[in-house]
Design an enzyme around this catalytic site. Structure first.
Site, PDB file in Angstrom:
ATOM      1  N   ASP A  45      50.744  17.645  28.821  1.00 19.96           N
ATOM      2  CA  ASP A  45      51.015  17.223  30.134  1.00 19.96           C
ATOM      3  C   ASP A  45      52.681  17.622  30.090  1.00 19.96           C
ATOM      4  OD1 ASP A  45      51.772  15.215  32.433  1.00 19.96           O
ATOM      5  OD2 ASP A  45      49.913  16.429  32.983  1.00 19.96           O
TER       6      ASP A  45
ATOM      7  N   TYR B 299      58.670  14.367  37.911  1.00 17.21           N
ATOM      8  CA  TYR B 299      58.270  15.461  38.490  1.00 17.21           C
ATOM      9  C   TYR B 299      59.444  15.720  39.294  1.00 17.21           C
ATOM     10  CZ  TYR B 299      53.269  14.715  37.384  1.00 17.21           C
ATOM     11  OH  TYR B 299      52.310  14.555  36.712  1.00 17.21           O
TER      12      TYR B 299
ATOM     13  N   HIS C 160      42.122  18.089  29.904  1.00 22.26           N
ATOM     14  CA  HIS C 160      43.595  17.822  29.806  1.00 22.26           C
ATOM     15  C   HIS C 160      43.816  16.724  28.950  1.00 22.26           C
ATOM     16  CE1 HIS C 160      47.626  18.078  31.511  1.00 22.26           C
ATOM     17  NE2 HIS C 160      47.560  16.629  32.006  1.00 22.26           N
TER      18      HIS C 160
END
Lengths: 387, 410
Positions: free
Chosen positions: B181, B314, B368
């Site tokens: 990630d 982000y 993930h």
């Protein structure tokens, strides 16, 4: 037999107490230094609103409620094909002028029926100089005090069906519409499905007409792309394009989430007033709960990912009002062959009926008034006061 | 003088009581009939988890906390250029093997330092058959029990700076990294900035590649001529699904994290739904227990900086570079990619070419959160990548991590 019943907003004491407890337990995040508006709703604003909500607004709720109840409201059952019966909440007020033009006002998100409040007295106003209107403003299914659909697939056709059936149920066999946000798409759909037969004219205030959209006639497409490059754009149009791009890059997150995972987001909307304080407060006391209001994004874009840029033509007289601070600021090139009125306003944004009610009503009076192309679209209902 | 201090998670009673009151006041939405997972995290799941949180998990929080504290944790101050001092929280455990390979494990969102829990005992395990590692797993700034930056602009370079400085501060002048990630992007950046000097090799379970483009005509040619295997097609389909259906959270967090943040800070159930959706959608049918889910969520709810801070990564990284996930991919040091079938983006192998790619491993299971879902597989890959006979063996000079066989000890 009609199921119409007068409606008064009367939030139970328990619900007020519940909200009070929740506000008392508010936990706010921190904020970066000098964040301004760049990261989202500023902390100082939300904090101030939350405090005001807790200390002033909520304790005086019954006064605010009474003011909302100034609007004459009703509910009635509407059958929707495949979805059963939905009880629909709406405002309905007639003009003194007997042959006033029946008008349906359709809100969007995060709006509500309340958006009709300022334009209502102006619309019904009797005059020999301009038309007046009989006004209906519903709460869309999933909003305000209307039921929400319980099944999947309640998309633009269904919203249009509810709106049309409501007008027919009220005895308005022929009518015009005014809509912004989702109301723009829904009234456009109404124009396409019920147009000419029933819906006689529409003024969406969220027109979208990018030059590269897909269209049924190739020459038209070619011409508009040509004009895009050759004619260029005015300063105003360039500013508008810039604003539209800003929305696409920076303002579209909510749309993407609501269109793909509304339930996930919905846990926050239902549980946290803190999230709601930057939304229309009326979402928080809605019948279906705030989560239901986001499903429209999912259903409409699932059915048609290009819902905002395809299938734009309607067969009935159309009016566009362009407000400079709308989310997407459209260009003067437009392919709607029935476009009867195009007005560029100097002030106002997405919630025109709330921000610049005089301007919006002025546009409607112009569009449907004597001497204009759309005058008399509803036969026998021209709305002028007889002297 | 080092500012390192041992750290024990000890959530104040007040905070537990506050959460209890909030859970008691939970208001849930309705759900459409037969919604399944199509509209987001299903109501039945969230309702069940919320009830368990209130009735079982929270009342027993001190037990869960004690389990978390099995991990040896510390904090220390790290200076970040332009951002002042951040107090950083991390797990640190050494192998018995003195010359074990120093490894930094970097999590992402909605993960945390906890993701190292299952791989930790395997990584430090002494053996003469495979290398072992000294393990550091930090809480990124804004996560877990680390400080969060207070100024704008804390982007990938700053995260990399914190990670590198932490390793140096711990005496690991040369080290390797493992990341997924955001950890993947951050360790890639470390490889580019500190590669050769400090970062000597890096491994990721979320490798990214470049789609065929006109800038690389051969890639377009191969796209049309060679086609793709069934597995690759399935992977592309999964990647598209994420782009179309799974990317809303990213878009909001990358543009209006503060707006979203009011709910994440204020609503335990809102936070639960927001994160739980990813725990399900991003894993390979991992059988999450209620306790696992709630521990992951609690780390966010009780985090030092609050859950909102965790979303700003982000915004900052994509603002600095909107193409952060598809450009500037090359690194100058040995690189390892592990491919898991239920990762968010599963791209064709030949899109993954990158200089210094010395290790690749394809798996039949896992998503993930590889370190959590398939710890043996992930550790197996690291042991292979850095083990004897492999191209990355000995990347950290003098630290190969093999236990000496008993006969040679004296």
């Amino acid at each position: 037999m009609s199921t119409e019943a007068p409606f008064t907003i009367a939030i139970p004491d328990n619900d007020l107490e519940f909200l009070r407890k929740k506000l008392e337990l508010t936990r706010l995040p921190d904020e970066l230094e000098e964040a301004g508006h760049e990261y989202g709703a500023p902390l100082a604003d939300v904090q101030r609103l939350a405090k005001y909500w807790q200390d002033e607004y909520l304790p005086k709720w019954r006064e605010h409620e009474a003011r909302l109840n100034d609007l004459p409201q009703f509910t009635r059952d509407i059958e929707v094909e495949g979805f059963g019966t939905l009880n629909i909440h709406y405002v309905h007020k007639k003009s003194e002028v007997a042959d006033a033009i029946p008008l349906l006002f359709v809100h969007g998100w995060p709006g509500s029926f309340i958006e009709v409040r300022k334009i209502l007295p102006l619309l019904i106003q009797a005059s020999s100089d301009h038309p007046s209107f009989h006004v209906v403003a519903l709460s869309l299914p999933g909003y305000g005090f209307s039921d929400n659909p319980k099944k999947k697939g309640f998309a633009v056709g269904q919203y249009a069906e509810v709106c049309n059936k409501l007008m027919l149920a009220l005895g308005y066999n022929e009518y015009i519409t005014q809509g912004g946000d989702w109301g723009s798409l829904i009234t456009r759909k109404m124009a396409q499905v019920y147009g000419a037969r029933i819906a006689k004219g529409g003024t969406p205030t969220c027109p979208f007409a990018p030059p590269t959209q897909r269209r049924s006639t190739q020459p038209q497409a070619a011409l508009s792309i040509l004009s895009h490059f050759i004619l260029g754009y005015t300063e105003k149009e360039k500013a508008g394009l810039k604003r539209s791009m800003l929305f696409q890059e920076h303002g579209i997150g909510y749309f993407k989430e609501q269109a793909t995972q509304p339930q996930t987001l919905g846990y926050s909307l239902a549980d946290s007033p803190g999230r709601g304080s930057d939304l229309d407060i009326h979402l928080l006391v809605s019948k279906a709960g705030p989560t239901a209001s986001t499903r429209i994004y999912f259903e409409i874009t699932k059915q048609n990912p290009l819902a905002f840029s395809t299938d734009l033509a309607t067969p009935i007289p159309t009016g566009y009002s362009y407000f400079p601070k709308e989310i997407a600021v459209s260009l003067t090139s437009d392919e709607n062959p029935e476009l009867g009125l195009r007005i560029r306003d100097d002030k106002g944004g997405h919630f025109a009926a709330w921000e610049v009610p005089d301007a919006l009503v002025g546009d409607l009076r112009k569009m449907f008034g004597k001497g204009s192309r759309a005058f008399g679209v509803v036969p026998g209902k021209t709305g002028y006061q007889q002297n």
